[in-house]
Scaffold this active site. Structure first.
Site, mmCIF file in Angstrom:
data_model
loop_
_atom_site.group_PDB
_atom_site.id
_atom_site.type_symbol
_atom_site.label_atom_id
_atom_site.label_comp_id
_atom_site.label_asym_id
_atom_site.label_seq_id
_atom_site.Cartn_x
_atom_site.Cartn_y
_atom_site.Cartn_z
ATOM 1 N N ARG A 51 0.797 -1.227 0.000
ATOM 2 C CA ARG A 51 0.000 0.000 0.000
ATOM 3 C C ARG A 51 0.828 1.274 0.000
ATOM 4 N NH1 ARG A 51 -2.963 -3.789 1.725
ATOM 5 N NH2 ARG A 51 -1.054 -4.351 2.777
ATOM 6 N N THR A 52 1.794 1.338 0.903
ATOM 7 C CA THR A 52 2.468 2.625 1.058
ATOM 8 C C THR A 52 3.213 2.997 -0.219
ATOM 9 O OG1 THR A 52 2.638 2.173 3.398
ATOM 10 C CG2 THR A 52 3.959 3.978 2.574
ATOM 11 N N LYS A 80 25.717 -2.884 -1.514
ATOM 12 C CA LYS A 80 27.177 -2.766 -1.652
ATOM 13 C C LYS A 80 27.789 -2.016 -0.477
ATOM 14 C CE LYS A 80 26.918 -2.197 -6.698
ATOM 15 N NZ LYS A 80 27.136 -1.187 -7.744
ATOM 16 N N ARG A 101 11.198 4.113 3.029
ATOM 17 C CA ARG A 101 10.902 3.161 4.114
ATOM 18 C C ARG A 101 12.171 2.393 4.436
ATOM 19 N NH1 ARG A 101 5.862 -0.872 4.473
ATOM 20 N NH2 ARG A 101 4.967 1.109 5.139
ATOM 21 N N HIS A 129 5.259 6.155 11.469
ATOM 22 C CA HIS A 129 4.710 5.990 10.118
ATOM 23 C C HIS A 129 3.732 7.147 9.866
ATOM 24 C CE1 HIS A 129 3.358 4.297 6.467
ATOM 25 N NE2 HIS A 129 3.119 3.065 6.824
HETATM 26 C C1 NCD Z 1 1.859 -0.838 8.237
HETATM 27 C C2 NCD Z 1 3.369 -0.648 8.346
HETATM 28 O O1 NCD Z 1 4.082 -0.848 7.381
HETATM 29 O O2 NCD Z 1 3.764 -0.269 9.445
HETATM 30 N N1 NCD Z 1 1.435 -1.039 6.933
HETATM 31 C C3 NCD Z 1 1.152 0.049 6.158
HETATM 32 O O3 NCD Z 1 2.015 0.808 5.806
HETATM 33 N N2 NCD Z 1 -0.130 0.280 5.871
HETATM 34 C C4 NCD Z 1 1.314 -1.853 9.183
HETATM 35 C C5 NCD Z 1 1.893 -3.237 9.178
HETATM 36 O O4 NCD Z 1 2.818 -3.559 8.424
HETATM 37 O O5 NCD Z 1 1.383 -4.042 9.949
#
Ligand code: NCD
Length: 307
Positions: A51-52, A80, A101, A129
């Site tokens: 999703r993100t 590397k 991320r 997040h």
């Molecule tokens: C979450 C995350 O990555 O922290 N997912 C997301 O980005 N919607 C929650 C999760 O991974 O459980």
């Protein structure tokens, strides 16, 4: 350079403006179709995501821009031994904005200090997040009409769940919020969030292991996945993973206007039988996540003088 690393980097007024922009995009998507023509977002994902990452990419494409990036550390020069700072400086030569991320807490902050373009924290380890929080706040405001005077239950892995940490931090600035923390003993909310956020801001909260007992009090129920990748040993994960499974039976005592949220991905925490319940909001959260990221990209690119 303005970045989004922690949800508190933005004032409540700024978050309200993002929510207003997202609502305007939802109402008039065509008006935004060319806003980011010839602009590029780089999605640097050193950890899995559906999703993100894709919502950032869809957001930029729907604004008329384009995307580049990678979706696993192994396919980048991190494999590397390149430092986060050098990667950030490099990407600054190619793109207008970065969404990153990383499994290490603080990595997006390090990137933001080195980059010459805005950096968005798309999840750093078990820490924060903030863009999921923006999606959650948009969802709450659309479902409830406003972000105040409600009781929210956080259920599941409150120790490692970064979405929970960021949302609690964000909600601490709104009026009339009560928090119920529902988790196994081993996965309780970290002490620093209780003292530095809940207690410091005077947010009333209770802790329990019993979801059904508190169900009747809740206006919002925020379910979470047990974060397998943050455990030191598999045995503990296997013992705790199915601590809470939301079923129609468990909702019998719930309010009729409860909002059931989950940042997704779900594993077993919410029975699929609940998906058709009008109180289920988790797929609306997914869609709202794209719109609020569109609003966020516009804001940061404007502040950087790139729009
Ligand atoms: C979450 C995350 O990555 O922290 N997912 C997301 O980005 N919607 C929650 C999760 O991974 O459980």
């Amino acid at each position: 350079m303005r970045s989004l690393i922690d949800i508190l980097d933005f004032s409540v007024e700024e978050i309200n403006e993002l929510i207003d922009t997202a609502n305007d995009i939802i109402a008039h998507p065509d008006a935004y179709a060319d806003c980011c023509k010839r602009k590029k977002i780089a999605t640097l994902f050193f950890e899995p995501s559906t999703r993100t990452r894709l919502s950032f990419e869809a957001a930029m494409l729907e604004l008329g821009g384009s995307v580049l990036g990678f979706s696993e550390a192994q396919s980048s020069s991190a494999a590397k031994g390149e430092s986060i700072s050098d990667t950030a400086k490099t990407i600054s030569c190619y793109a207008d904005i970065i969404a990153m991320r990383h499994p290490k807490e603080g990595a997006p902050l390090v990137a933001a200090r080195a980059a010459s373009i805005p950096v968005i924290n798309a999840g750093d380890g078990g820490h924060n997040h903030p863009t999921q929080t923006l999606a959650d706040l948009l969802t709450i405001s659309r479902e409830k009409g406003e972000i105040k005077n409600f009781t929210i239950g956080f259920c599941g892995d409150l120790k490692f769940g970064r979405t929970v940490h960021s949302l609690i931090s964000a909600l601490s600035r709104y009026e009339g919020i009560r928090v119920v923390l529902i988790s196994p003993e081993e996965l309780k909310l970290p002490g620093y969030i209780k003292t530095d956020v809940l207690e410091k801001k005077g947010i009333p909260y209770t802790q329990t292991t019993d979801l059904e007992a508190v169900m009747p009090e809740l206006d919002v129920l925020y379910m979470t996945r047990v974060q397998r990748e943050r455990f030191f040993n598999e045995e503990d994960y296997l013992r705790l993973k199915d601590s809470y499974i939301l079923t129609p039976q468990k909702l019998l005592g719930a309010k009729r206007d409860l909002s059931i949220m989950h940042p997704l991905p779900r594993v077993n925490e919410i029975s699929v039988a609940i998906d058709e319940d009008p109180r289920a909001c988790y797929f609306k959260q997914v869609l709202n996540g794209k719109y609020i990221r569109m609003a966020l990209i516009l804001k940061l690119l404007k502040e950087a003088g790139r729009l």
